[in-house]
Design a protein around this motif. Structure first.
Motif, PDB file in Angstrom:
ATOM      1  N   ASP A  69      60.688  39.375  72.559  1.00 15.71           N
ATOM      2  CA  ASP A  69      60.614  40.691  71.927  1.00 15.71           C
ATOM      3  C   ASP A  69      61.646  41.582  72.590  1.00 15.71           C
ATOM      4  OD1 ASP A  69      59.018  43.034  73.649  1.00 15.71           O
ATOM      5  OD2 ASP A  69      58.594  41.003  74.338  1.00 15.71           O
ATOM      6  N   ARG A  72      67.605  45.321  70.189  1.00  8.47           N
ATOM      7  CA  ARG A  72      69.010  44.924  70.215  1.00  8.47           C
ATOM      8  C   ARG A  72      69.907  46.164  70.326  1.00  8.47           C
ATOM      9  NH1 ARG A  72      68.530  40.315  65.477  1.00  8.47           N
ATOM     10  NH2 ARG A  72      67.359  38.834  66.757  1.00  8.47           N
ATOM     11  N   THR A  76      67.828  47.497  66.436  1.00 12.64           N
ATOM     12  CA  THR A  76      66.844  46.619  65.807  1.00 12.64           C
ATOM     13  C   THR A  76      65.771  46.233  66.815  1.00 12.64           C
ATOM     14  OG1 THR A  76      68.449  45.717  64.234  1.00 12.64           O
ATOM     15  CG2 THR A  76      66.491  44.368  64.684  1.00 12.64           C
ATOM     16  N   HIS A  77      64.525  46.521  66.487  1.00 15.45           N
ATOM     17  CA  HIS A  77      63.388  46.063  67.288  1.00 15.45           C
ATOM     18  C   HIS A  77      62.989  44.692  66.734  1.00 15.45           C
ATOM     19  CE1 HIS A  77      62.175  49.928  69.332  1.00 15.45           C
ATOM     20  NE2 HIS A  77      63.176  50.298  68.540  1.00 15.45           N
ATOM     21  N   TYR A  78      62.453  43.842  67.575  1.00 19.75           N
ATOM     22  CA  TYR A  78      62.088  42.507  67.100  1.00 19.75           C
ATOM     23  C   TYR A  78      61.020  41.883  67.978  1.00 19.75           C
ATOM     24  CZ  TYR A  78      64.657  40.452  70.970  1.00 19.75           C
ATOM     25  OH  TYR A  78      65.072  40.085  72.227  1.00 19.75           O
ATOM     26  N   ILE A  80      59.286  37.581  68.126  1.00 18.30           N
ATOM     27  CA  ILE A  80      59.314  36.233  67.541  1.00 18.30           C
ATOM     28  C   ILE A  80      58.022  35.530  67.879  1.00 18.30           C
ATOM     29  CG2 ILE A  80      60.483  33.982  67.549  1.00 18.30           C
ATOM     30  CD1 ILE A  80      63.037  35.547  68.461  1.00 18.30           C
ATOM     31  N   GLN A  96      60.647  35.231  62.956  1.00 16.19           N
ATOM     32  CA  GLN A  96      61.289  36.400  63.552  1.00 16.19           C
ATOM     33  C   GLN A  96      60.901  37.630  62.744  1.00 16.19           C
ATOM     34  OE1 GLN A  96      65.413  36.110  65.211  1.00 16.19           O
ATOM     35  NE2 GLN A  96      65.501  34.433  63.720  1.00 16.19           N
ATOM     36  N   HIS A  97      60.380  38.629  63.422  1.00 17.84           N
ATOM     37  CA  HIS A  97      60.060  39.918  62.819  1.00 17.84           C
ATOM     38  C   HIS A  97      61.155  40.868  63.294  1.00 17.84           C
ATOM     39  CE1 HIS A  97      55.769  38.650  62.212  1.00 17.84           C
ATOM     40  NE2 HIS A  97      56.101  37.856  63.232  1.00 17.84           N
ATOM     41  N   LEU A  98      62.004  41.301  62.385  1.00 13.51           N
ATOM     42  CA  LEU A  98      63.079  42.215  62.730  1.00 13.51           C
ATOM     43  C   LEU A  98      62.793  43.556  62.074  1.00 13.51           C
ATOM     44  CD1 LEU A  98      66.026  39.785  61.909  1.00 13.51           C
ATOM     45  CD2 LEU A  98      65.048  40.236  64.159  1.00 13.51           C
ATOM     46  N   GLU A 100      65.000  46.599  61.443  1.00 11.44           N
ATOM     47  CA  GLU A 100      66.363  47.121  61.518  1.00 11.44           C
ATOM     48  C   GLU A 100      66.398  48.596  61.128  1.00 11.44           C
ATOM     49  OE1 GLU A 100      68.238  44.637  58.600  1.00 11.44           O
ATOM     50  OE2 GLU A 100      68.446  42.945  59.985  1.00 11.44           O
ATOM     51  N   ASP A 111      61.285  39.700  57.451  1.00 12.46           N
ATOM     52  CA  ASP A 111      60.485  38.521  57.794  1.00 12.46           C
ATOM     53  C   ASP A 111      61.408  37.334  57.630  1.00 12.46           C
ATOM     54  OD1 ASP A 111      57.670  39.299  58.342  1.00 12.46           O
ATOM     55  OD2 ASP A 111      57.820  40.194  56.351  1.00 12.46           O
TER      56      ASP A 111
END
Length: 146
Positions: A69, A72, A76-78, A80, A96-98, A100, A111
């Motif tokens: 997690d 970026r 972008t928060h993410y 996995i 992967q949950h992105l 943006e 998704d």
């Protein structure tokens, strides 16, 4: 096999990431198979999610581990999740949950999932059901993050 869906929502990425809670997880559950949430630690590295799927014929366990997690450089928060215990016929699961930053504000929830069974033919046959399970989320995301 890969499934990729994008959903624009009104809230900024940090707020959307904070909204990935137990309550949202339950709200996103499709009507079938019936899901019982056994454990939800959260969406940070090391957290676990354990569910039981009731197919009316058999109850199946599914355990995922959040393997990464963060945020970026582009904002972008993410996080996995990767399947540890999967119901048949799945043999591999990586989601992967992105979240943006949206082009005009807000966010785009992505998704991006990859799954495999023992057969590429079965992978393709499952694709419409997998796509539908995640397309189901789009209006829920929009309402939740309005």
């Amino acid at each position: 096999m890969r499934v990729l869906l994008r959903t624009a929502v009104a809230q900024p990425p940090a707020a959307v990431m904070a909204g990935f809670t137990r309550a949202l997880f339950l709200a996103l559950a499709p009507p079938f198979p019936q899901l019982t949430l056994r454990r939800f630690d959260g969406c940070r590295r090391g957290d676990r999610v354990e569910i039981e799927l009731n197919t009316l014929v058999k109850k199946l366990a599914w355990t995922s581990l959040i393997t990464d997690d963060g945020v970026r450089p582009d904002g972008t928060h993410y996080f996995i999740d990767e399947g540890q215990t999967l119901p048949p016929p799945l043999r591999y699961w990586r989601h992967q949950h992105l979240i943006e930053p949206g082009p005009a504000g807000g966010s785009v929830i992505v998704d991006d999932l990859e799954y495999r069974t023992a057969s590429p033919v079965l992978d393709r046959l499952l694709y419409p059901a997998m796509w539908a399970q995640f397309a189901w989320r789009k209006p829920i995301y929009r309402r939740w993050f309005k």
